[in-house]
Design a protein around this motif. Structure first.
Motif: not given
Length: 431
Positions: A213-214, A223-225, A404-409
């Protein structure tokens, strides 16, 4: 005589080579592909890439939907060129998935940009190009990260633009919230993101390895985690709430200026000069690293091309030389100040670095920008550590409004690629 003639012919050939080099340096330039948002030529300006549902939005669409992304840019060179674009599938860390285009596209491998128009009534002449996709020629068939590449003459060695775009499915549900930092020393400065991802319906063999998850703040990659392991599992839910993860500096609201019209001064404009070129002098900026947060409306670092004095900003908005000046409130250690925003991809380059004027104790720079509304901020790069941060000049506050954008891979079993299977955006201003 023969030897002299050969010498003269060689000299003439060298002369024309030199002339051609200076007249068309782009034909000789070698470009190295960067898997980031980047513009490779100085004459390419005002690059926009967004979901057509809203100008300036995050460049993400749903797989197999009617949604489209729009790419638009200006070429200040003044003559039409043959530009092509293509997509490359990438993993969660923006490395190439090394797939054949036939594996992730159900269409052609590339397409030509045929929608272009010349500027009208502007001091700075340019050609505006744009394209919407997916279309009948470019259709992704896999969810995931895609690098959009624009290049000249169907030659990918002649790159002019790369942009990160996202094609998502909705196989994973996300619930998220933000809280103050668990670090007591940073509770007034940071925003911590806690979230849960539910993967019911996916064939997940090892949740600790198959899902990442980004988390991004205001769509900013630098600055992403990337969360590679959840804190713990609860059935088919992945919980991410460890004390030390996803803790972001809240930053401050972005500074802004408005050049939608050149007929009168807006809030942040000191002077407008119109002669052989349009020039705007902004009011002076100072450090905002204060003890208390002060609300100011912003668009989270984005920008909009708008011309209130015309009918179509795509072709009748003019270019303006914008002059910035920053006065530090205290003596700074050795280092450099940069001006960043989405309009320059937040890049820390010489073109975005302010120059120090010792006689007036201020930093200055200029940028050629199309009419519109722009967010920007100042970033300090310490000479000793090389660390870049906006906090010394802009401050950082828990109350700051951010997206905040949350992206699931997800990597399907036995596959060589990662798919984007979930997306959610939360705003700290809405509770």
């Amino acid at each position: 005589m023969l030897r002299q003639a050969q010498h003269d012919s060689l000299s003439l050939a060298c002369y024309f080579c030199v002339i051609l080099f200076f007249l068309a340096p782009h034909a000789f330039a070698q470009t190295t592909l960067q898997y980031t948002d980047h513009t490779y030529r100085a004459g390419i300006k005002s690059v926009e890439c967004y979901n057509t549902a809203k100008q300036g939005s995050f460049p993400i669409i749903s797989l197999r939907s009617n949604e489209q992304l729009q790419l638009a840019f200006d070429d200040l060179d003044g003559r039409s060129r043959s530009y092509y674009y293509s997509l490359e599938h990438c993993d969660a860390s923006w490395n190439s998935s090394r797939l054949s285009p036939a594996e992730y596209l159900q269409s052609f491998m590339e397409d030509r940009i045929i929608d272009y128009s010349y500027s009208s009534g502007t001091v700075q002449k340019y050609i505006h190009y744009e394209v919407k996709f997916p279309n009948q020629n470019i259709i992704p068939k896999l969810a995931g990260n895609y690098l959009l590449k624009v290049y000249e003459d169907a030659d990918q060695n002649k790159l002019i633009i790369t942009r990160r775009v996202y094609i998502a499915s909705s196989a994973v549900g996300i619930a998220a919230s933000f809280v103050p930092s668990n670090n007591v020393a940073r509770r007034l400065n940071n925003q911590k993101i806690n979230f849960e991802a539910s993967y019911t319906g996916l064939n997940v063999q090892n949740p600790y390895n198959d899902i990442k998850v980004l988390v991004m703040q205001n769509g900013r990659a630098e600055t992403s985690i990337l969360n590679t392991r959840p804190t713990f599992l609860r059935g088919s839910q992945l919980i991410y709430n460890d004390f030390n993860i996803n803790d972001f500096a809240g930053g401050n609201e972005f500074r802004h200026f408005d050049t939608r019209t050149l007929k009168l001064n807006s809030e942040r404009i000191a002077r407008i000069f119109k002669d052989t070129a349009n020039t705007v002098l902004l009011l002076g900026d100072e450090s905002r690293n204060q003890n208390a947060y002060l609300f100011q409306y912003d668009i989270n670092g984005s920008y909009y091309v708008i011309n209130q004095d015309g009918r179509d900003a795509r072709t009748d908005a003019d270019y303006v030389y914008v002059f910035f000046n920053f006065t530090p409130s205290a003596t700074l250690p050795k280092g450099d100040i940069y001006l960043t925003g989405r309009f320059n991809n937040y890049e820390l380059t010489n073109a975005n670095k302010l120059q120090y004027d010792a006689t007036r104790n201020r930093y200055t720079m200029q940028a050629l920008l199309k009419q519109g509304v722009y967010d920007y901020q100042y970033v300090w790069v310490d000479a000793a550590s090389g660390k870049a941060s906006s906090e010394p000049l802009e401050g950082s506050y828990f109350e700051t409004e951010n997206d905040y954008q949350l992206l699931v891979y997800y990597r399907p079993p036995g596959s060589r690629w990662e798919e984007l299977v979930g997306y959610k955006v939360i705003n700290t201003g809405r509770r």
